[in-house]
Scaffold this active site. Structure first.
Site, PDB file in Angstrom:
ATOM      1  N   ARG A 211       0.879  -1.178  -0.150  1.00 51.97           N
ATOM      2  CA  ARG A 211      -0.002   0.294   0.064  1.00 51.97           C
ATOM      3  C   ARG A 211       0.846   1.099   0.099  1.00 51.97           C
ATOM      4  O   ARG A 211       1.864   1.505   0.526  1.00 51.97           O
ATOM      5  CB  ARG A 211      -0.980  -0.136   1.171  1.00 51.97           C
ATOM      6  CG  ARG A 211      -2.024  -0.960   1.109  1.00 51.97           C
ATOM      7  CD  ARG A 211      -3.004  -0.449   0.183  1.00 51.97           C
ATOM      8  NE  ARG A 211      -4.274  -1.298   0.100  1.00 51.97           N
ATOM      9  CZ  ARG A 211      -4.461  -2.364  -0.811  1.00 51.97           C
ATOM     10  NH1 ARG A 211      -3.573  -2.516  -1.724  1.00 51.97           N
ATOM     11  NH2 ARG A 211      -5.371  -2.994  -0.739  1.00 51.97           N
TER      12      ARG A 211
ATOM     13  N   HIS B 172      -1.328   1.350  -9.722  1.00 51.21           N
ATOM     14  CA  HIS B 172      -1.929   0.211  -8.906  1.00 51.21           C
ATOM     15  C   HIS B 172      -2.668  -0.960  -9.640  1.00 51.21           C
ATOM     16  O   HIS B 172      -3.854  -1.370  -9.882  1.00 51.21           O
ATOM     17  CB  HIS B 172      -3.163   0.889  -8.266  1.00 51.21           C
ATOM     18  CG  HIS B 172      -3.615   0.108  -7.025  1.00 51.21           C
ATOM     19  ND1 HIS B 172      -3.822   0.443  -5.841  1.00 51.21           N
ATOM     20  CD2 HIS B 172      -3.361  -1.123  -6.680  1.00 51.21           C
ATOM     21  CE1 HIS B 172      -4.151  -0.372  -4.849  1.00 51.21           C
ATOM     22  NE2 HIS B 172      -4.050  -1.420  -5.520  1.00 51.21           N
TER      23      HIS B 172
HETATM   24  P1  NDP Z   1      -1.822 -11.550   3.838  1.00 46.09           P
HETATM   25  O1  NDP Z   1      -2.751 -11.303   5.173  1.00 46.09           O
HETATM   26  O2  NDP Z   1      -2.210 -13.027   3.596  1.00 46.09           O
HETATM   27  O3  NDP Z   1      -0.534 -11.431   4.379  1.00 46.09           O
HETATM   28  C1  NDP Z   1      -0.223 -10.136   5.140  1.00 46.09           C
HETATM   29  C2  NDP Z   1       1.611 -10.223   5.772  1.00 46.09           C
HETATM   30  O4  NDP Z   1       1.603  -9.025   6.331  1.00 46.09           O
HETATM   31  C3  NDP Z   1       1.710 -11.312   6.593  1.00 46.09           C
HETATM   32  O5  NDP Z   1       2.958 -12.144   6.255  1.00 46.09           O
HETATM   33  C4  NDP Z   1       1.671 -10.682   7.950  1.00 46.09           C
HETATM   34  O6  NDP Z   1       2.451 -11.360   8.861  1.00 46.09           O
HETATM   35  C5  NDP Z   1       2.280  -9.488   7.636  1.00 46.09           C
HETATM   36  N1  NDP Z   1       2.421  -8.334   8.564  1.00 46.09           N
HETATM   37  C6  NDP Z   1       0.971  -7.719   8.913  1.00 46.09           C
HETATM   38  N2  NDP Z   1       1.629  -6.964  10.011  1.00 46.09           N
HETATM   39  C7  NDP Z   1       2.895  -7.067   9.884  1.00 46.09           C
HETATM   40  C8  NDP Z   1       3.753  -6.440  11.130  1.00 46.09           C
HETATM   41  N3  NDP Z   1       3.365  -5.617  11.904  1.00 46.09           N
HETATM   42  N4  NDP Z   1       5.212  -6.753  10.764  1.00 46.09           N
HETATM   43  C9  NDP Z   1       5.466  -7.669  10.001  1.00 46.09           C
HETATM   44  N5  NDP Z   1       4.709  -8.337   9.254  1.00 46.09           N
HETATM   45  C10 NDP Z   1       3.327  -7.934   9.161  1.00 46.09           C
HETATM   46  O7  NDP Z   1      -2.371 -10.600   3.204  1.00 46.09           O
HETATM   47  P2  NDP Z   1      -2.133 -10.813   1.498  1.00 46.09           P
HETATM   48  O8  NDP Z   1      -0.828 -11.413   0.989  1.00 46.09           O
HETATM   49  O9  NDP Z   1      -3.100 -11.399   0.679  1.00 46.09           O
HETATM   50  O10 NDP Z   1      -1.918  -9.415   0.760  1.00 46.09           O
HETATM   51  C11 NDP Z   1      -1.085  -8.611   1.514  1.00 46.09           C
HETATM   52  C12 NDP Z   1      -1.540  -6.934   0.727  1.00 46.09           C
HETATM   53  O11 NDP Z   1      -0.976  -6.851  -0.428  1.00 46.09           O
HETATM   54  C13 NDP Z   1      -2.654  -6.312   1.077  1.00 46.09           C
HETATM   55  O12 NDP Z   1      -3.107  -6.251   2.219  1.00 46.09           O
HETATM   56  C14 NDP Z   1      -2.615  -5.298  -0.100  1.00 46.09           C
HETATM   57  O13 NDP Z   1      -2.633  -4.348   0.902  1.00 46.09           O
HETATM   58  C15 NDP Z   1      -1.847  -5.620  -0.821  1.00 46.09           C
HETATM   59  N6  NDP Z   1      -2.234  -5.860  -2.215  1.00 46.09           N
HETATM   60  C16 NDP Z   1      -1.858  -5.031  -3.319  1.00 46.09           C
HETATM   61  C17 NDP Z   1      -2.308  -5.037  -4.488  1.00 46.09           C
HETATM   62  C18 NDP Z   1      -2.049  -4.298  -5.565  1.00 46.09           C
HETATM   63  O14 NDP Z   1      -2.266  -4.475  -6.665  1.00 46.09           O
HETATM   64  N7  NDP Z   1      -0.863  -3.590  -5.407  1.00 46.09           N
HETATM   65  C19 NDP Z   1      -3.256  -6.332  -4.804  1.00 46.09           C
HETATM   66  C20 NDP Z   1      -3.549  -7.260  -3.776  1.00 46.09           C
HETATM   67  C21 NDP Z   1      -3.094  -6.901  -2.344  1.00 46.09           C
HETATM   68  P3  NDP Z   1       2.027 -12.922   9.635  1.00 46.09           P
HETATM   69  O15 NDP Z   1       2.329 -13.677   8.411  1.00 46.09           O
HETATM   70  O16 NDP Z   1       2.871 -13.285  10.637  1.00 46.09           O
HETATM   71  O17 NDP Z   1       0.600 -12.802   9.805  1.00 46.09           O
HETATM   72  C1  OXD Z   2      -6.268  -5.452  -3.254  1.00 41.70           C
HETATM   73  C2  OXD Z   2      -5.665  -4.443  -4.163  1.00 41.70           C
HETATM   74  O1  OXD Z   2      -5.907  -5.500  -2.113  1.00 41.70           O
HETATM   75  O2  OXD Z   2      -6.184  -4.588  -5.435  1.00 41.70           O
HETATM   76  O3  OXD Z   2      -6.576  -6.826  -3.820  1.00 41.70           O
HETATM   77  O4  OXD Z   2      -5.167  -3.552  -3.940  1.00 41.70           O
END
Ligand code: NDP
Ligand code: OXD
Length: 310
Positions: free
Chosen positions: A225, A273
């Site tokens: 993000r 994005h």
């Molecule tokens: P998940 O919930 O599966 O993974 C999130 C990861 O973030 C986990 O590994 C989690 O740790 C880690 N995390 C959260 N808080 C912390 C912290 N305080 N310190 C360290 N690590 C942390 O989400 P997804 O993989 O499905 O998606 C991740 C992100 O990708 C979404 O939230 C979104 O913002 C972004 N995204 C962007 C897109 C784009 O088009 N650019 C499209 C889709 C998503 P833990 O494993 O320990 O829980």
């Molecule tokens: C998502 C994105 O969170 O598209 O899936 O950013």
């Protein structure tokens, strides 16, 4: 009588989602929030953001499905009490995120970013291909998407490191966890890809302090993000030579305003994005499954922990 799923998004196509859901379940009608006649008939919501008036009128809502993997676009404190929220996990999204991460990594690794600038400058500057062994890639956030990115980079032959909140294990990936292990993780990477969830703990995590912990001349790829990155710190780190280049897909303000200083840095590639893309024809199955679970009062797939924020 069809059962009603409310649709609310200015970014996604209600017709495509309606057709994808109806193809599997003709008894379900996806209705744009503007066309809902009886709010009390709404059982479930598929949305990027809620309708402008919020969700309080939909008194029989049993569950909310985010139209993305992230949920930070929603005000989690303003959701109707007791109505569960799920984020979207789908192969179409994972595949597109992995493709983007591989493309960005290879571009920086093979110096295409530099060659693009040299082309514009009519410059022929031979450089031999680097070795993958000398180019460790770190993935911040190794959940569903980051985990798939890390595995794909490992399969390409890069040394891969991962960092998460809780300890994770991915075969062939050196995993780190928690703020205590962040400096050690960063110090080992030549390129860092951010795929973290956005929470109060991770906001601004890509900043002058973390850039200083990376090796001089490292690269940054942000597909998490925009609020993960302190954009002014990145520009300063690039000007200082600490960061050699960046690929950014997400921004603190989207669309990125035309006069933003990021556009002035030739070392930064901006994409609007587009890293991840959800295909309704693929993800409709999960939406329907979560509709069923929500109306039965069961836990939805990929339910969000509201206290944790992701
Ligand atoms: P998940 O919930 O599966 O993974 C999130 C990861 O973030 C986990 O590994 C989690 O740790 C880690 N995390 C959260 N808080 C912390 C912290 N305080 N310190 C360290 N690590 C942390 O989400 P997804 O993989 O499905 O998606 C991740 C992100 O990708 C979404 O939230 C979104 O913002 C972004 N995204 C962007 C897109 C784009 O088009 N650019 C499209 C889709 C998503 P833990 O494993 O320990 O829980
Ligand atoms: C998502 C994105 O969170 O598209 O899936 O950013």
């Amino acid at each position: 009588m069809k059962r009603i799923i409310l649709f609310s998004s200015d970014l996604d196509d209600p017709a495509a989602w309606g057709e994808a859901v109806a193809a599997r379940r003709p008894d379900l009608a996806m209705v744009d929030w503007r066309a809902i006649e009886d709010p009390e008939a709404v059982e479930f919501a598929l949305m990027w953001k809620p309708p402008p008036g919020g969700l309080s009128a939909y008194r029989n809502l049993k569950g909310i499905q985010s139209l993305g993997a992230g949920v930070n676009q929603l005000d989690l404190t303003a959701l109707p009490p007791g109505v569960p929220l799920a984020r979207l996990v789908d192969a179409s999204l994972t595949d597109t995120m992995v493709d983007y991460a591989l493309a960005a990594t290879l571009r920086h690794f093979r110096g295409f970013d530099r060659f693009e600038r040299q082309t514009r400058a009519r410059l022929w500057d031979y450089a031999p291909a680097p070795a993958k062994a000398d180019f460790p890639v770190g993935v911040m956030g190794i959940g569903v998407l980051g985990g798939a990115v890390a595995a794909a980079l490992r399969d390409l032959g890069f040394p891969v490191l991962g960092w998460s909140r809780t300890a994770r294990a991915i075969e062939g990936v050196q995993c780190f966890a928690g703020t205590g292990e962040l400096p050690d993780f960063l110090a080992r990477c030549r390129l860092v890809i951010n795929v973290l969830a956005l929470t109060p703990e991770t906001a601004g995590i890509l900043n002058a302090g973390t850039f200083a912990l990376m090796q001089k001349g490292s690269f940054v790829v942000n597909i998490g993000r925009g609020a993960h990155l302190v954009e002014a710190d990145l520009i300063a780190a690039i000007e200082a030579g600490q960061i050699a280049g960046a690929t950014l897909d997400v921004f603190s303000e989207e669309p990125l305003p035309a006069d933003h200083p990021i556009y002035g840095r030739p070392e930064i590639l901006v994409t609007p994005h587009v890293a991840g893309s959800i295909a309704p024809s693929s993800a409709a199955a999960t939406v329907i499954e979560n509709f069923e679970r929500a109306v039965r009062g069961e836990t939805m797939l990929n339910a969000v922990d509201l206290a944790r924020g992701y």
